[in-house]
Design an enzyme around this catalytic site. Sequence first.
Site, mmCIF file in Angstrom:
data_model
loop_
_atom_site.group_PDB
_atom_site.id
_atom_site.type_symbol
_atom_site.label_atom_id
_atom_site.label_comp_id
_atom_site.label_asym_id
_atom_site.label_seq_id
_atom_site.Cartn_x
_atom_site.Cartn_y
_atom_site.Cartn_z
ATOM 1 N N LYS B 80 -9.697 -25.302 -41.831
ATOM 2 C CA LYS B 80 -9.360 -25.270 -43.257
ATOM 3 C C LYS B 80 -9.131 -26.664 -43.811
ATOM 4 O O LYS B 80 -8.516 -27.506 -43.153
ATOM 5 C CB LYS B 80 -8.069 -24.461 -43.464
ATOM 6 C CG LYS B 80 -8.228 -22.964 -43.246
ATOM 7 C CD LYS B 80 -6.914 -22.267 -43.568
ATOM 8 C CE LYS B 80 -6.875 -20.829 -43.095
ATOM 9 N NZ LYS B 80 -7.694 -19.928 -43.893
ATOM 10 N N GLY B 213 -4.022 -10.518 -45.265
ATOM 11 C CA GLY B 213 -3.140 -9.355 -45.132
ATOM 12 C C GLY B 213 -3.587 -8.325 -44.118
ATOM 13 O O GLY B 213 -2.936 -7.300 -43.955
#
Lengths: 194, 293
Positions: B80, B213
């Site tokens: 990332k 999630g």
Amino acid sequence: MNSICVGILALQGDYGKHKEKCDWLGVDSIYVRSSEELNRCTHLIIPGGESTTISKLMKLYGMVDELKKFGKEKYIWGTCAGMILVAKKVDDTRVENLGLIDIYVQRNAYGRQVDSFITEENLPLIDGKEKFKLIFIRAPVLLEYGDSVTPLGFVNEIPVIARNDNVLVSSFHPELTPDLRMHSYFIFKMGKKK
Amino acid sequence: MEKGSFEVKVGLAEMLKGGVIMDITNPEQAKIAEDSGAVAVMALEKIPADIRKSGGIARMADPEIIMRIQKIVSIPVMAKCRIGHFAEAQILEALGVDFVDESEVLTPADEQNHVDKHKFKVPFVCGARSLGEALRRIGEGAALIRTKGEAGSGNIVEAVRHMRLVMSEIRKLTVLGNEELMAEAKRLGAPYELVKKVAKLGKLPVPNFAAGGVATPADASLMMQLGAEAVFVGSGIFKSEDPPQRAKAIVEATTNFDKPEILAKVSSGLKEAMEGIDIHEIPAEQQMQVRGW
């Protein structure tokens, strides 16, 4: 002659792209995730994806012996990860290969994703009319092959497509292009004499 | 011979379909992920649940750790960078990572502009909460889109919201007349050419994955049934009680997302999932999904 049913191993990878090509050719095809589904097929395509992942799932779903049997009697085509999986010998023990074609394959042999590439090449043994667009994604390399194997095309002197009597392998991804000639070769011409 | 073109970038995204990409913070976790059947790993300094807890500035992972991870696994390694932090992206490209995630999980470096992803040979994945956001990122060169969801929450509700909205907006485009597409492009805030393309294809021009999630095999199946083509799992694996067991179960659930018998089997007897957070308990300014536009 029995009617053709192409199975596409759908454990992981770009199986949807192969299905699309079979649909365009008007050939019946099904996704294969179990031995029962496999046994309904005359042909099987093992798609690109991650060979370690596909290998683990094949084993988990008890398909290894069935796939080995299928590969002796019917037609199999392995593209990229699929080529690694059907090979007799692989440079990496993380993959449990099926040993259906006498080739020695090195995984990710061109390097990482930034080394993935597209090129154009004539493959006269598949179809002589126009060049093929060949897409290589973290591709394997066919290092060695036995007497039972015929290479059908090269890029920089490395075989990128090869076959024996009933198993076809390619290190590139014809399913990512709109060109149907490779699928057509596998489905309609593999059964005929080389 | 052409390298680093958009087609080559999307090609790798295609290969990840039907698979699970797992967040990891060290080589040991990377090995567990690979052994469990991950199609790729995402290297970061802390997993999202810990970023949320510790606060402060979250940055790109240490290149040394990324290189150690690259040595130990054979599957693609992603990492990332902060939104708009093109220097971090350049470093990741130089390291030879296979995909860069320009991610809202890290603290944004630019509140106006995202990275110009066309300039890079390495492919990028970006998060989106709506079709307009997805098409803006693709316009900048993203080769893969994922839902933002709410990272580190263990709560699937936001990923569902984002996937449903994207799919519904795509369906709407397919029934609009040509003369209505410019107005729709204006409403979405999306490039007109991409809006026309989606209207014609009936799907995004790049693969569309779920993230943010996912904590259980059923969550993975839910997202796949809503139209996701693969699943990112962040905190859901290494914040659970038995990471290898949960990782394997989520891999199986992603492959067999439409077979409830298999989902029942892999969901049985799993040790504790990560502890989740109700979205309404996360103050608006602490939500990661609102970072980027």
